[in-house]
Scaffold this active site. Structure first.
Site, PDB file in Angstrom:
ATOM      1  N   LYS A  76      43.348  32.962  48.994  1.00 34.83           N
ATOM      2  CA  LYS A  76      43.075  31.896  47.815  1.00 34.83           C
ATOM      3  C   LYS A  76      43.122  30.501  48.430  1.00 34.83           C
ATOM      4  O   LYS A  76      43.693  30.410  49.273  1.00 34.83           O
ATOM      5  CB  LYS A  76      44.073  32.258  46.759  1.00 34.83           C
ATOM      6  CG  LYS A  76      43.518  31.762  45.396  1.00 34.83           C
ATOM      7  CD  LYS A  76      42.796  32.757  44.608  1.00 34.83           C
ATOM      8  CE  LYS A  76      42.416  32.248  43.376  1.00 34.83           C
ATOM      9  NZ  LYS A  76      41.810  33.269  42.382  1.00 34.83           N
ATOM     10  N   ASP A 134      36.673  29.597  41.737  1.00 38.25           N
ATOM     11  CA  ASP A 134      37.757  29.915  40.960  1.00 38.25           C
ATOM     12  C   ASP A 134      37.839  28.986  39.635  1.00 38.25           C
ATOM     13  O   ASP A 134      36.617  28.393  39.033  1.00 38.25           O
ATOM     14  CB  ASP A 134      39.304  30.176  41.484  1.00 38.25           C
ATOM     15  CG  ASP A 134      40.171  30.585  40.606  1.00 38.25           C
ATOM     16  OD1 ASP A 134      40.181  31.806  40.226  1.00 38.25           O
ATOM     17  OD2 ASP A 134      41.463  29.750  40.449  1.00 38.25           O
TER      18      ASP A 134
HETATM   19  P1  NAD Z   1      36.312  29.672  31.261  1.00 36.82           P
HETATM   20  O1  NAD Z   1      36.853  28.447  31.566  1.00 36.82           O
HETATM   21  O2  NAD Z   1      34.876  30.425  31.071  1.00 36.82           O
HETATM   22  O3  NAD Z   1      36.948  30.150  29.759  1.00 36.82           O
HETATM   23  C1  NAD Z   1      38.253  29.970  29.379  1.00 36.82           C
HETATM   24  C2  NAD Z   1      38.351  30.158  27.981  1.00 36.82           C
HETATM   25  O4  NAD Z   1      39.684  29.906  27.245  1.00 36.82           O
HETATM   26  C3  NAD Z   1      37.450  29.276  27.097  1.00 36.82           C
HETATM   27  O5  NAD Z   1      36.978  29.744  25.783  1.00 36.82           O
HETATM   28  C4  NAD Z   1      38.540  28.191  26.450  1.00 36.82           C
HETATM   29  O6  NAD Z   1      38.201  27.535  25.297  1.00 36.82           O
HETATM   30  C5  NAD Z   1      39.690  29.075  26.258  1.00 36.82           C
HETATM   31  N1  NAD Z   1      41.119  28.291  26.325  1.00 36.82           N
HETATM   32  C6  NAD Z   1      41.388  27.316  26.991  1.00 36.82           C
HETATM   33  N2  NAD Z   1      42.668  27.019  26.440  1.00 36.82           N
HETATM   34  C7  NAD Z   1      42.928  27.670  25.741  1.00 36.82           C
HETATM   35  C8  NAD Z   1      44.227  27.988  24.929  1.00 36.82           C
HETATM   36  N3  NAD Z   1      45.108  27.275  24.744  1.00 36.82           N
HETATM   37  N4  NAD Z   1      44.278  28.898  23.805  1.00 36.82           N
HETATM   38  C9  NAD Z   1      43.219  29.796  23.564  1.00 36.82           C
HETATM   39  N5  NAD Z   1      42.082  29.651  24.459  1.00 36.82           N
HETATM   40  C10 NAD Z   1      41.877  28.807  25.400  1.00 36.82           C
HETATM   41  O7  NAD Z   1      37.117  30.693  32.220  1.00 36.82           O
HETATM   42  P2  NAD Z   1      36.875  32.478  32.554  1.00 36.82           P
HETATM   43  O8  NAD Z   1      36.418  32.596  33.615  1.00 36.82           O
HETATM   44  O9  NAD Z   1      36.586  32.838  31.198  1.00 36.82           O
HETATM   45  O10 NAD Z   1      38.398  32.911  32.994  1.00 36.82           O
HETATM   46  C11 NAD Z   1      39.344  33.122  31.962  1.00 36.82           C
HETATM   47  C12 NAD Z   1      40.551  33.767  32.631  1.00 36.82           C
HETATM   48  O11 NAD Z   1      40.067  34.987  33.377  1.00 36.82           O
HETATM   49  C13 NAD Z   1      41.342  32.967  33.433  1.00 36.82           C
HETATM   50  O12 NAD Z   1      42.859  33.505  33.668  1.00 36.82           O
HETATM   51  C14 NAD Z   1      40.887  33.485  34.800  1.00 36.82           C
HETATM   52  O13 NAD Z   1      41.555  33.368  35.963  1.00 36.82           O
HETATM   53  C15 NAD Z   1      40.333  34.875  34.648  1.00 36.82           C
HETATM   54  N6  NAD Z   1      39.451  35.673  35.484  1.00 36.82           N
HETATM   55  C16 NAD Z   1      38.106  35.022  35.657  1.00 36.82           C
HETATM   56  C17 NAD Z   1      37.374  35.794  36.502  1.00 36.82           C
HETATM   57  C18 NAD Z   1      35.833  35.410  36.526  1.00 36.82           C
HETATM   58  O14 NAD Z   1      35.023  36.136  37.102  1.00 36.82           O
HETATM   59  N7  NAD Z   1      35.300  34.347  35.476  1.00 36.82           N
HETATM   60  C19 NAD Z   1      37.489  36.713  37.245  1.00 36.82           C
HETATM   61  C20 NAD Z   1      39.013  37.217  37.321  1.00 36.82           C
HETATM   62  C21 NAD Z   1      39.803  36.663  36.324  1.00 36.82           C
END
Ligand code: NAD
Length: 425
Positions: free
Chosen positions: A105, A145
């Site tokens: 990472k 990320d």
């Molecule tokens: P993103 O930025 O696309 O979306 C995040 C979402 O969370 C948005 O809808 C935002 O409005 C919402 N959010 C932010 N603060 C919030 C709060 N206080 N309460 C409720 N909702 C809130 O991010 P993502 O890519 O969808 O990632 C989300 C999670 O999934 C993270 O933990 C990330 O590490 C994990 N993840 C993502 C991937 C990937 O491929 N994108 C892979 C593995 C894990």
């Protein structure tokens, strides 16, 4: 209560699973620290001509099963312990899904919202400049990320080519399609989670029509909800950072309609309940805290870490939780849910669809042959369902929760690889 240092927490999870799995002590010792920690101060020129320095990291945790693999996080609160924990979890994630890669990472301590696109490009190129000699398609393969994008990967792969004099698209994944990105990567994490959900539904005998609440409507939450809706499950609540909505008819909402309204009006709460898509008689505004406590069959945190804690775990009513976000449960909450027989599908399994399609991207880049979206999702389905079965079987065999089961699957694969390479006896 002061939150547990993430790396300390990760090491507690490791030791718990290692004891149950009777892991070779030499493997356990090897996994208690990263193989290499790289740090740099990146000095860039801002658009106004002044210089600014940013702290940067790359943690290469373990490569016994293949090149280090993991994203680069651009965030003001990034610190070394967080990056080490995330790199360890990547090692577990690639192990659980059995793809031939290790874990790593990276990060930069930066608030990207304060930088222009040109400044972000210079910073991203500087990150590659600092660590290039430790990267490579068979060495270390970074990816996006939090707050890193396909465009950033495009700049990084270009910088690597400039520095090495060789075009190597397989050195980064999550790239734009035009420079070797994979079809299906955008949907991969959400769709992969839905594949896991279907397997869980079979085990729990959940019928189509089971109710689901999803916290977070970003990349992961949206595609997860869209696929579940198409499969016939009822999405009865969703939220974003501003708040959420609950379908009080209990009929289930089509995430596509919600997205349309969100894009038109900018947010979910309040605005969704305007016009023809829904009305305030059928939909109610709720807070994120209320969403977590809904009486649904399955709760899906897909936004942030540490949202279910000792404080609110007593109010959780769902029968199962699918962790689409990384680390949404604190260890204390996790323990309490286990004693209450709430099934928790751990993040290292539930959201591993993303890294799996990153691996497909790497494989396509190395072979020079590109796959259709259908091929990507078919191969993803094979890996996700097989991994679910492996984790379920390990948890049943050792009478432990699915998180420990997932660790056991990953640790056994790492042990086998280390033995095969003669790294441990
Ligand atoms: P993103 O930025 O696309 O979306 C995040 C979402 O969370 C948005 O809808 C935002 O409005 C919402 N959010 C932010 N603060 C919030 C709060 N206080 N309460 C409720 N909702 C809130 O991010 P993502 O890519 O969808 O990632 C989300 C999670 O999934 C993270 O933990 C990330 O590490 C994990 N993840 C993502 C991937 C990937 O491929 N994108 C892979 C593995 C894990």
């Amino acid at each position: 209560m002061t939150p547990l240092n993430p790396f300390t927490g990760a090491m507690l999870q490791l030791k718990k699973a290692a004891t149950v799995a009777q892991l070779n002590p030499q493997v356990l010792a090897a996994l208690q620290q990263p193989q290499r920690v790289l740090e740099a101060d990146l000095a860039i020129t801002l658009d106004n001509g002044s210089k600014k320095t940013f702290k940067a990291f790359r943690v290469q945790y373990n490569d016994s099963r293949g090149p280090f693999k993991g994203g680069i996080r651009y965030y003001p609160k990034v610190d070394l312990d967080e990056v080490k924990a995330l790199a360890f979890w990547m090692t577990m994630k690639t192990g659980v899904v059995g793809i031939p890669m290790g874990g790593g990472k990276g990060g930069i301590v930066v608030n990207v919202k304060e930088l222009t696109a040109a400044e972000i490009e210079r910073l991203s190129r500087a990150w590659v400049g600092a660590f290039a000699k430790h990267l490579g398609p068979q060495t270390d393969v970074p990816a996006p990320d939090v707050y890193t994008t396909p465009q950033i990967m495009g700049w990084m792969v270009d910088e690597y080519a400039r520095l090495t004099g060789s075009w190597q698209p397989a050195v980064f994944t999550g790239k734009p399609l035009a420079v070797g990105g994979s079809l299906g990567r955008t949907e991969a994490t959400g769709f992969g989670g839905a594949m896991i959900f279907e397997e869980l539904a079979k085990k729990m005998k959940l019928k189509k029509g089971a109710t689901v609440a999803v916290q977070g409507f970003g990349n992961v939450g949206y595609y997860f909800a869209e696929k579940l809706h198409d499969l016939g499950y009822k999405i009865i609540a969703v939220s974003d950072s501003k708040g959420g909505i609950l379908d009080i008819r209990g009929k289930g909402m089509d995430p596509r309609n919600i997205l349309k309204t969100k894009q038109a009006k900018g947010m979910i709460d309040g605005c969704y309940c305007i016009g023809t898509v829904c009305d305030c008689e059928n939909y109610k505004q709720i807070t994120n805290d209320e969403l977590l406590e809904l009486d649904v069959d399955v709760l899906v945190p897909a936004a942030l870490e540490n949202v279910i804690t000792e404080e609110n775990v007593g109010a959780i009513k769902a029968k199962a939780i699918v962790e689409m976000a990384n680390g949404p449960l604190t260890p204390e909450a996790d323990e309490k849910l286990w004693t209450r027989n709430v099934v928790v599908v751990p993040d290292i399994l539930a959201n591993a669809g993303g890294v799996t399609v990153s691996y497909f991207e790497w494989a396509q880049n190395l072979s020079g042959l590109y796959w259709t979206k259908e091929e990507v999702f078919k191969k993803l389905h094979e890996i996700m369902t097989r991994s679910f079965d492996d984790v379920w079987a390990a948890a049943k065999k050792h009478k432990v929760d699915l998180r420990t089961g997932a660790y056991i699957v990953a640790l056994q694969r790492i042990e086998e690889a280390m033995k095969a390479r003669g790294l441990v006896k």
